[in-house]
Design an enzyme around this catalytic site. Structure first.
Site: not given
Ligand code: NAD
Length: 472
Positions: A169, A242, A276, A372
């Site tokens: 997905k 992750e 990331c 972040e």
């Protein structure tokens, strides 16, 4: 674009129950319509993967690896088409899109070579202990919008080679390259082994809590990762997560400031900062701080920010409106607290463009330092003592990766050992390799992706412990 995209369910490309538009982040114009699955189609995809599992898992490693190599070849043959579509839906400059597609073929090829063979744990007199690994069943792969192709391959390679089947997905803002890959996979893989469904975030929990899903391989934000883990809890499903990061770069005083600035700029701004493991905070030794600031500001000013499909562009737009608003909020707060070295002004044009922005002298508790940002806005902070900078780097809920830069490699490695993160690179950045495990500490993740450890995440280990039958 006239092309129509379809879901992949049980080896057939099918229309969605409805559809939604996918926008080009550089123009905010429609790239194409994406088919949207309903709950019944999600169930069909899971049922197809479940039905395909016995035959797929019964094949040999060599046989399954041959299919993976055919996928890699087919992807490479259509590299240019994939790269153009990736730039159109994701926004990254075309050369970076090509790099992602080529990297994806490397990942598939690396996994086609990997095996999880039986291991003899003990052979001692009459006692034999072996560790034997079997596939899990149906894997749900959920991917984010920053690297939609390679992050799917990081999951598909180990999933298929070990004998599992998949329902993938993609993220709603970047589903098209996954659907193009599905088109190519439909020609190659047996029906049901790989299925793709798309949604606009309505089907996530139905997928992750489904009793026929054995494992969830998730890449995305920490907030969503935590929901995925909660939803997997009832079924004690295997999960690999992750997640987000707030990676610190530690730049020692022995590095020429212009060299350090070039490395840090690249590590912070590639893919418009939406990596990331992008450098998200730069701590620079006081002895080179001002020169570093001057050098990195020049690099930011020289960047070519525009539609990634145009030649010479180095930084594209932020991928979607929601992320643009988030980065804009952090930037607007940071300019009131710090010293703007470059950027800081948002252009008045269509598209989600944020020029590379460098902000010095922020307090450690500024949101741009603590959160972040996942965008092209970098805080630069000064340090004088190693103990202090290690403590500041580790003062985060995240622990994905980090970098240390010094001419004294051994000293840099000693600092790296003290940084609480899954990966710390010394004098390099983004050296991700399909044969090395990648994992996050703290709220940056759970379990490994890539490498032998990543491969093992797609298997159940069985210990078989045998002795000769005692006849007395
Ligand atoms: P996100 O968490 O918003 O979405 C990720 C995926 O989860 C999407 O496909 C989304 O549709 C799906 N999703 C949303 N709600 C769900 C639910 N309840 N259940 C199941 N799936 C659901 O993340 P994003 O904004 O697409 O990606 C950016 C984030 O991903 C950043 O935090 C970044 O650091 C992280 N990331 C981590 C890595 C890594 O390897 N650690 C790599 C790339 C990106």
């Amino acid at each position: 674009m006239d092309k129509t995209f379809k879901l992949l369910i049980n080896g057939r490309q099918v229309e969605g129950a409805t559809s939604f538009d996918v926008l080009n982040p550089a123009t905010e114009e429609v790239v194409a319509a994406c088919p949207k699955a309903d709950r019944a189609q999600l169930d069909q995809a899971i049922a197809a993967a479940k039905a395909a599992f016995p035959a797929w898992s019964a094949r040999s490693y060599e046989d399954r690896a041959a299919y993976i190599l055919r996928l890699a070849d087919a992807l490479m043959e259509r590299k240019d088409e994939f790269a153009r579509l990736l730039t159109a839906e994701q926004g990254k400059p075309l050369h970076q899109a090509e790099y992602e597609i080529i990297g994806s073929t490397f990942v598939l090829r690396a996994f086609a070579e990997m095996r999880a063979p039986e291991k003899i744990m003990r052979q001692d007199g009459g006692n034999t202990v072996i560790e034997h690994r079997t596939p899990l069943g149906v894997v749900a792969a959920i991917t984010p919008w920053n690297f939609p192709v390679i992050l799917l391959m990081n999951k598909l390679g180990p999933c298929l080679v070990t004998g599992n089947c998949m329902v993938a997905k993609p993220a709603p803002t970047t589903p098209l390259t996954t659907l193009l890959f599905a088109e190519l996979a439909a020609e190659i893989l047996p029906a049901g082994v790989f299925n793709v469904i798309c949604d606009q975030n309505e089907l996530g929990s139905a997928l992750t809590s489904h009793p026929d899903i054995a494992k969830i391989a998730f890449t995305g934000s920490t907030g969503t990762g935590s929901k995925v883990m909660a939803s997997a809890a009832d079924g004690i499903k295997r999960v690999t997560l992750e997640l987000g990061g707030n990676d610190a770069a530690i730049v020692m005083g022995d590095v020429p400031p212009d060299v350090a600035a070039a490395k840090v700029f690249q590590g912070a701004m590639m893919n418009a900062g939406q990596i990331c493991v992008a450098i998200k905070r730069a701590y620079v030794h006081e002895s080179i701080y001002e020169e570093f600031c001057a050098s990195i500001a020049k690099l930011a000013e020289a960047a070519v920010v525009d539609d990634g499909s145009k030649q010479g562009v180095t930084i594209g737009p932020v991928q979607n409106r929601m992320q643009y608003e988030k980065v804009k909020g952090l930037l607007e707060d940071a300019v009131t607290q710090g010293r703007v070295l470059a950027g800081g002004q948002l252009p008045d044009r269509p598209g989600y463009f944020i020029p590379p922005t460098i902000i010095a002298d922020l307090p450690d508790d500024a949101p741009l330092v603590r959160e972040e940002q996942f965008g092209p806005v970098l805080p630069v902070l000064k340090f004088s003592e190693v103990d202090d900078v290690v403590a500041r780097a580790n003062d985060s809920e995240y622990g994905l990766a980090g970098t240390v830069w010094s001419r004294d490699t051994q000293a840099a490695m000693d600092i790296a050992r003290r940084v609480d993160a899954g990966t710390v690179w010394v004098n390099q950045h983004l050296a991700i390799d399909a044969t090395l495990p990648f994992r996050g500490s703290k709220k940056s993740g759970l379990g490994a992706e890539l490498g032998q450890a990543g491969l093992h995440e797609y298997t159940q280990a069985h210990i078989i412990n045998a002795v000769e039958l005692a006849l007395d």
